[in-house]
Design an enzyme around this catalytic site. Structure first.
Site, mmCIF file in Angstrom:
data_model
loop_
_atom_site.group_PDB
_atom_site.id
_atom_site.type_symbol
_atom_site.label_atom_id
_atom_site.label_comp_id
_atom_site.label_asym_id
_atom_site.label_seq_id
_atom_site.Cartn_x
_atom_site.Cartn_y
_atom_site.Cartn_z
ATOM 1 N N CYS A 252 18.044 -33.916 3.140
ATOM 2 C CA CYS A 252 18.454 -33.254 2.011
ATOM 3 C C CYS A 252 18.619 -31.722 2.179
ATOM 4 C CB CYS A 252 16.937 -33.337 0.900
ATOM 5 S SG CYS A 252 17.082 -34.989 0.228
ATOM 6 N N HIS B 139 27.717 -31.374 -13.092
ATOM 7 C CA HIS B 139 28.652 -31.017 -12.117
ATOM 8 C C HIS B 139 28.514 -29.625 -11.439
ATOM 9 C CE1 HIS B 139 30.040 -34.849 -13.576
ATOM 10 N NE2 HIS B 139 30.916 -35.036 -12.376
ATOM 11 N N GLU C 256 16.026 -39.031 -9.417
ATOM 12 C CA GLU C 256 17.278 -38.602 -8.410
ATOM 13 C C GLU C 256 17.956 -39.686 -7.767
ATOM 14 O OE1 GLU C 256 16.551 -34.595 -5.903
ATOM 15 O OE2 GLU C 256 16.013 -36.398 -4.680
#
Length: 134
Positions: free
Chosen positions: A23, A68, A123
């Site tokens: 991550c 986005h 997530e």
């Protein structure tokens, strides 16, 4: 207490600073959000909150601010680079973890005066973070 829950979704990218793992690199998620509202008494319409009002407030925030976009911590070097390129970025003071994003959504709903109790942000299909006030 009466409770209603609205499920929403949005897509975002992020990376985590001060993190040793995958991550730490830019990547994306298809987030699923569950927002819970509650009240001791129903309003004159017999509702905790109208689902349309939830969509108008919470979904609009997700669509306009987070969907986005790259969610980045203010001191991430990618923040300025992407902004200079005209790319869509949402800047956060803290790492854009699932926990912090859930709190961000909660705080926006609360700021709008909605009777929010909790926000869960998935997530991945098997991992979520939740924020609620104590």
């Amino acid at each position: 207490m009466y409770r209603v829950v609205k499920e929403l979704n949005f897509c975002y990218g992020h990376r985590l600073l001060d993190y040793d793992g995958k991550c730490a690199h830019p990547h994306g998620h298809n987030a699923w959000v569950q927002v819970e509202f509650g009240a001791e008494n129903l309003d004159g319409r017999g509702m905790v909150i109208d689902f349309v009002d939830i969509k108008d407030a919470v979904k609009r925030f997700l669509d306009e601010e987070l969907d986005h976009k790259m969610l980045l911590r203010r001191d991430d070097v990618l923040t300025k680079i992407l902004q200079d390129l005209g790319e869509p970025v949402f800047v956060m003071e803290e790492n854009p973890t699932a926990e912090n994003i859930a709190r961000l959504i909660f705080n926006d709903a609360k700021r709008r005066g909605l009777p929010v109790l909790s926000v869960k942000l998935w997530e991945t299909p098997t991992s979520y973070a939740e924020y609620r006030e104590a």
